[in-house]
Design an enzyme around this catalytic site. Structure first.
Site, short mmCIF file in Angstrom:
data_model
loop_
_atom_site.label_atom_id
_atom_site.label_comp_id
_atom_site.label_asym_id
_atom_site.label_seq_id
_atom_site.Cartn_x
_atom_site.Cartn_y
_atom_site.Cartn_z
N GLY A 63 0.86 -1.18 0.00
CA GLY A 63 0.00 0.00 0.00
C GLY A 63 0.89 1.22 0.00
O GLY A 63 1.84 1.29 -0.77
N SER A 65 3.32 3.19 2.52
CA SER A 65 3.91 3.04 3.85
C SER A 65 3.79 4.32 4.68
O SER A 65 3.70 4.26 5.90
CB SER A 65 5.36 2.59 3.75
OG SER A 65 6.11 3.52 3.00
N CYS A 95 6.01 -5.50 0.10
CA CYS A 95 6.17 -4.17 -0.49
C CYS A 95 6.14 -3.08 0.60
O CYS A 95 7.09 -2.99 1.37
CB CYS A 95 5.13 -3.97 -1.57
SG CYS A 95 5.59 -2.66 -2.71
N ARG A 122 12.61 3.33 -0.64
CA ARG A 122 11.27 3.35 -1.22
C ARG A 122 11.31 3.75 -2.69
O ARG A 122 12.13 4.55 -3.09
CB ARG A 122 10.38 4.33 -0.45
CG ARG A 122 10.17 3.92 0.99
CD ARG A 122 9.35 4.96 1.74
NE ARG A 122 8.11 5.20 1.05
CZ ARG A 122 7.56 6.41 0.90
NH1 ARG A 122 8.13 7.47 1.41
NH2 ARG A 122 6.43 6.54 0.25
N ILE A 151 4.98 -3.19 -7.70
CA ILE A 151 4.27 -1.92 -7.89
C ILE A 151 4.98 -0.86 -7.06
O ILE A 151 4.95 -0.91 -5.83
CB ILE A 151 2.79 -2.03 -7.44
CG1 ILE A 151 2.09 -3.17 -8.19
CG2 ILE A 151 2.06 -0.70 -7.67
CD1 ILE A 151 0.74 -3.56 -7.61
N ARG A 152 5.61 0.06 -7.71
CA ARG A 152 6.42 1.08 -7.01
C ARG A 152 7.17 0.43 -5.84
O ARG A 152 7.09 0.84 -4.68
CB ARG A 152 5.53 2.24 -6.54
CG ARG A 152 4.88 2.94 -7.74
CD ARG A 152 4.39 4.34 -7.43
NE ARG A 152 3.54 4.37 -6.28
CZ ARG A 152 3.80 5.04 -5.15
NH1 ARG A 152 4.88 5.76 -5.04
NH2 ARG A 152 2.95 5.02 -4.17
N HIS A 188 4.43 -8.14 -4.65
CA HIS A 188 3.13 -8.52 -4.08
C HIS A 188 2.87 -9.99 -4.39
O HIS A 188 2.46 -10.32 -5.50
CB HIS A 188 2.02 -7.69 -4.72
CG HIS A 188 1.98 -6.27 -4.27
ND1 HIS A 188 1.07 -5.80 -3.35
CD2 HIS A 188 2.74 -5.22 -4.62
CE1 HIS A 188 1.27 -4.51 -3.15
NE2 HIS A 188 2.27 -4.12 -3.91
N GLU A 190 0.49 -11.71 -3.22
CA GLU A 190 -0.94 -12.01 -3.00
C GLU A 190 -1.77 -11.74 -4.26
O GLU A 190 -2.95 -12.02 -4.29
CB GLU A 190 -1.47 -11.18 -1.82
CG GLU A 190 -1.76 -9.70 -2.07
CD GLU A 190 -0.50 -8.83 -2.18
OE1 GLU A 190 0.62 -9.37 -2.19
OE2 GLU A 190 -0.66 -7.60 -2.29
N1 GLN Z 1 5.72 2.87 -2.87
C1 GLN Z 1 5.00 2.42 -1.72
C2 GLN Z 1 5.59 2.99 -0.44
O1 GLN Z 1 6.56 3.63 -0.45
C3 GLN Z 1 4.98 0.90 -1.65
C4 GLN Z 1 4.23 0.38 -2.84
C5 GLN Z 1 3.50 -0.91 -2.60
O2 GLN Z 1 3.30 -1.35 -1.47
N2 GLN Z 1 3.04 -1.47 -3.67
O3 GLN Z 1 5.06 2.78 0.60
#
Ligand code: GLN
Length: 207
Positions: A63, A65, A95, A122, A151-152, A188, A190
């Site tokens: 998500g 952080s 993540c 991050r 994802i990022r 991820h 999941e």
């Molecule tokens: N970029 C998000 C962060 O810095 C982490 C991305 C993710 O959990 N998919 O918290």
């Protein structure tokens, strides 16, 4: 004031389903719930310290952080999570969850839980790689590659000596690690139907 540590489950009786908490403040919660249920365990949404009573394991989802960090403190979850870790309950951070677990964050950001001896940066895969997928070799869960969705994603730039690398990316950077009963992935696990990492977490519960 620090919240009292919630009572953890005694070693579960063989006929009791393991209770797996999923930090449900924000982020990819539902998919972890589905993964846990698909493995026959009970999924418990954790928003408040009182939700943590009797848990056998905890998942910190992906998500944002920075949002989760704020909500962890707003709801008084930091100390109960640390108490759960001290009592040896297995944890999986995916993540953003990995970012929450790390001992050190790049760019002078304050670490949150400090349960994983790693330095994590991050959003470090860069703009063009905001989101990508890759087949990952993770011998600890079997020979079949696991399809990982990034994802990022954070990059692990340093690991302490007690941390085992379960998988690396093409540039040889760790993307799945384990320290004692703390598991963390930059991706991820999941988001596909592959439940092997969740099964690894459940297998770390004392029974
Ligand atoms: N970029 C998000 C962060 O810095 C982490 C991305 C993710 O959990 N998919 O918290």
């Amino acid at each position: 004031m620090a919240s009292p540590a919630p009572a953890l489950a005694e070693s579960p009786a063989p006929d009791r389903r393991p209770r797996v908490g999923i930090l449900a403040l924000q982020g990819a919660v539902r998919e972890h719930v589905e993964a846990v249920r698909a493995l026959g365990a009970e999924a418990v949404l954790v928003r408040l310290p009182s939700d943590m009573a009797g848990l056998d394991a905890l998942i910190l989802p992906g998500g944002e952080s920075t949002t989760m960090r704020r909500l962890i403190d707003l709801y008084g979850l930091r100390e109960p999570i640390l108490a759960m870790a001290r009592q040896g309950a297995p944890m999986l951070g995916t993540c953003a969850g990995m970012i929450l677990l790390a001992n050190r964050l790049a760019d002078d950001e304050e670490p949150v839980l400090c349960l994983l001896d790693a330095t994590v940066q991050r959003n470090a895969y860069g703009r063009q790689l905001e989101s990508f997928e890759a087949d990952l070799d993770i011998p600890a869960i079997g020979d079949e590659p696991l399809h990982g969705v990034f994802i990022r994603a954070p990059v692990v730039s340093e690991l302490g000596p007690g941390v085992e690398v379960l998988a690396r990316d093409e540039a040889d950077r760790p993307i799945a690690v384990r320290q004692g009963r703390v598991l963390a992935t930059a991706f991820h696990p999941e988001l596909t139907g592959d439940r092997r990492l969740h099964r690894l977490l459940l297998g770390m519960i004392d029974r």
